[in-house]
Design a protein around this motif. Structure first.
Motif, mmCIF file in Angstrom:
data_model
loop_
_atom_site.group_PDB
_atom_site.id
_atom_site.type_symbol
_atom_site.label_atom_id
_atom_site.label_comp_id
_atom_site.label_asym_id
_atom_site.label_seq_id
_atom_site.Cartn_x
_atom_site.Cartn_y
_atom_site.Cartn_z
ATOM 1 N N ALA A 190 10.496 -28.178 12.631
ATOM 2 C CA ALA A 190 9.381 -28.498 13.530
ATOM 3 C C ALA A 190 9.048 -27.317 14.434
ATOM 4 N N LEU A 191 10.069 -26.635 14.896
ATOM 5 C CA LEU A 191 9.834 -25.509 15.796
ATOM 6 C C LEU A 191 9.160 -24.348 15.060
ATOM 7 N N LYS A 192 9.582 -24.115 13.818
ATOM 8 C CA LYS A 192 8.940 -23.048 13.031
ATOM 9 C C LYS A 192 7.444 -23.312 12.917
ATOM 10 N N ARG A 193 7.095 -24.592 12.689
ATOM 11 C CA ARG A 193 5.672 -24.935 12.592
ATOM 12 C C ARG A 193 4.993 -24.785 13.953
ATOM 13 N N TYR A 194 5.658 -25.302 14.980
ATOM 14 C CA TYR A 194 5.061 -25.290 16.314
ATOM 15 C C TYR A 194 4.752 -23.872 16.767
ATOM 16 N N SER A 195 5.708 -22.986 16.558
ATOM 17 C CA SER A 195 5.553 -21.640 17.107
ATOM 18 C C SER A 195 4.977 -20.668 16.091
ATOM 19 N N ASN A 196 4.832 -21.115 14.846
ATOM 20 C CA ASN A 196 4.416 -20.213 13.775
ATOM 21 C C ASN A 196 5.300 -18.964 13.753
ATOM 22 N N ILE A 199 12.531 -17.460 22.013
ATOM 23 C CA ILE A 199 12.578 -17.586 23.471
ATOM 24 C C ILE A 199 11.174 -17.856 23.984
ATOM 25 N N PHE A 200 11.062 -18.906 24.773
ATOM 26 C CA PHE A 200 9.772 -19.283 25.366
ATOM 27 C C PHE A 200 9.801 -19.015 26.858
ATOM 28 N N LEU A 201 8.685 -18.482 27.348
ATOM 29 C CA LEU A 201 8.528 -18.280 28.781
ATOM 30 C C LEU A 201 7.224 -18.953 29.191
ATOM 31 N N ASN A 202 7.316 -19.881 30.121
ATOM 32 C CA ASN A 202 6.139 -20.630 30.588
ATOM 33 C C ASN A 202 5.317 -21.185 29.429
ATOM 34 N N GLY A 203 5.994 -21.746 28.455
ATOM 35 C CA GLY A 203 5.304 -22.397 27.360
ATOM 36 C C GLY A 203 4.812 -21.486 26.263
ATOM 37 N N GLU A 204 4.985 -20.168 26.421
ATOM 38 C CA GLU A 204 4.526 -19.219 25.411
ATOM 39 C C GLU A 204 5.726 -18.606 24.704
ATOM 40 N N LEU A 205 5.582 -18.406 23.401
ATOM 41 C CA LEU A 205 6.647 -17.719 22.681
ATOM 42 C C LEU A 205 6.703 -16.255 23.126
ATOM 43 N N LEU A 206 7.866 -15.884 23.627
ATOM 44 C CA LEU A 206 8.053 -14.499 24.056
ATOM 45 C C LEU A 206 8.464 -13.651 22.852
ATOM 46 N N GLY A 207 9.198 -14.272 21.951
ATOM 47 C CA GLY A 207 9.639 -13.570 20.757
ATOM 48 C C GLY A 207 11.052 -13.936 20.403
ATOM 49 N N GLY A 208 11.601 -13.133 19.487
ATOM 50 C CA GLY A 208 12.983 -13.346 19.076
ATOM 51 C C GLY A 208 13.876 -12.267 19.658
ATOM 52 N N LEU A 242 3.820 -7.334 20.877
ATOM 53 C CA LEU A 242 4.978 -7.386 19.980
ATOM 54 C C LEU A 242 4.995 -8.670 19.144
ATOM 55 N N VAL A 243 4.657 -9.795 19.800
ATOM 56 C CA VAL A 243 4.690 -11.059 19.064
ATOM 57 C C VAL A 243 3.692 -11.003 17.908
ATOM 58 N N LYS A 244 2.524 -10.479 18.191
ATOM 59 C CA LYS A 244 1.493 -10.367 17.157
ATOM 60 C C LYS A 244 1.962 -9.464 16.016
ATOM 61 N N ARG A 245 2.573 -8.344 16.374
ATOM 62 C CA ARG A 245 3.050 -7.418 15.332
ATOM 63 C C ARG A 245 4.098 -8.087 14.440
ATOM 64 N N HIS A 246 5.026 -8.755 15.106
ATOM 65 C CA HIS A 246 6.064 -9.422 14.316
ATOM 66 C C HIS A 246 5.456 -10.511 13.433
#
Lengths: 102, 302
Positions: free
Chosen positions: B261-267, B274-283, A67-71
């Protein structure tokens, strides 16, 4: 159901549609302008048109992607729009297989 | 004098319920549907009352006719709280209503109202497992605050009428049942605008999301989100019982520059994130979709 902006697509809505369609070859592409729901929103000052959209995209290009990739694919295509006043998009991104199984 | 002990009676989140109320269409006057006679001197948050005025309550209640949207407490089925938290959602409704919590001896401990009964039961189960063994739940179909309060009152009156006692958890001063609703505060990157960061912002973000299991970057504070998507995300995390940290990306005084800064960090160009264990989970969309598919509980448990 026809999207709300269907009758008279405003410029950004049609640009979004065009960009997504050509890059994703979507079999379903719905672009719904929901900016009216966010009028008065802190980030929407002055030019309150075409800031929020709901997107529903079905494309085989999403196959094998999380999903993250798709978004991210969608966001990347809309980079210019996000720079120029597009504030938020709500994205439903599915593959034809996922839609079929529902 | 009846005293009210707690201001955050609605368990799931007082702020979201406030917003919920404000967007709900006006309801028909309740009097047309309900006729619970008001017996307690209650302010808007009724979960805790003094036991003192109840000396005579049994007598006063005897000729009271209570007609309410929910079943009577005595007629409501007692459901055991499952040991596994994943099973809990299936046992109790996630909708709004009134609920009564019993201990191992089937002694009534607490009557509460909630925007999500299953979330509240889960929270109680976690905080006071020995007191939360079985639960009765009554869904309120039109869950505005008045209807919920009426349902709560009807159960309280019924219980006091039958036993002459206020459930211990509802006595004033008892903070066992409602304390959990006091929210964590948001994390801040700096103590104030004048404070210079000694490390680059990206590095700070990186540490933050890696050192905390779940981090939500939201617009507004967690107790008063300023964006509907952020609010939904907080609602989901709370319903899942996730212990998460939050940061307000709109707080330019304490989190100067965080948004960009966060927009750049997470692209990732939008919030919440929302981050889980350091990875972006999504919005919000991704979290919502994962919740609908039932994927979240297992994910956050790991």
């Amino acid at each position: 159901m026809a999207s709300r902006g269907g009758a008279a697509l405003l410029p950004r809505a049609s640009r979004i549609k065009q960009k997504l369609q050509s890059a994703l070859e979507a079999s379903v592409l719905e672009v719904e302008d929901v900016s009216y729901q966010h009028a008065g929103h802190a980030a929407v000052k002055g030019n309150a048109n075409e800031t929020h959209f709901n997107l529903r995209i079905v494309s085989s290009k999403f196959s094998g992607q999380g999903l993250v990739k798709r978004h991210r694919m969608v966001y990347d295509l809309l980079g210019e729009e996000l720079q120029s006043g597009l504030h938020a998009v709500s994205i439903v991104a599915k593959t034809p297989q996922e839609v079929g199984s529902n | 004098m009846a005293t009210i002990a707690n201001t955050s009676a609605l368990h799931s989140s007082s702020s979201s319920s406030r917003t919920l109320n404000s967007i709900l269409p006006p309801r028909k006057p309740l009097a047309s549907r309900l006729s619970c006679t008001q017996r307690f001197n209650l302010s808007p948050n009724p979960l805790s009352i003094s036991s003192r005025p109840n000396v005579s309550s049994k007598k006063r209640l005897s000729n009271l006719h209570v007609i309410c949207a929910v079943k009577k407490l005595a007629e409501t089925e007692l459901v055991a709280v499952p040991a596994e938290t994943e099973e809990l959602a299936g046992k109790f409704p996630s909708s709004s209503g009134v609920y009564a919590v019993y201990d191992g001896n089937t002694e009534l401990q607490f009557i509460g109202i909630s925007r999500s009964i299953s979330a509240s039961v889960l929270a109680h189960r976690k905080s006071v497992p020995e007191l939360c063994v079985t639960v009765k739940a009554g869904v309120v179909d039109e869950p505005d605050r008045t209807a919920l309060t009426q349902a709560w009152k009807s159960w309280m009156e019924e219980h006091i009428g039958a036993t002459g006692k206020v459930p211990p958890g509802n006595e004033s001063g008892n903070a066992i049942w409602v304390k959990r609703s006091q929210k964590k505060s948001d994390l801040r990157l700096t103590p104030g605008r004048h404070v210079q960061l000694t490390v680059p912002l990206e590095e700070l973000i990186d540490r933050l999301v890696k050192e905390n299991k779940v981090v939500a970057f939201i617009k507004g504070s967690r107790s008063a989100p300023q964006c509907g998507f952020s609010q939904r995300v907080i609602g989901i995390l709370e319903r899942e019982g996730v212990d998460f940290e939050s940061l307000d990306v709109l707080d330019e005084d304490h989190n100067t520059g965080l948004r960009e800064a966060l927009k750049r960090y997470s692209n990732w160009p939008t919030f919440p994130q929302i981050f889980l264990n350091g990875e972006l989970l999504g919005g919000c969309d991704i979290l919502t979709s994962m919740q609908e598919k039932g994927e979240l509980t297992a994910l956050f448990k790991k």
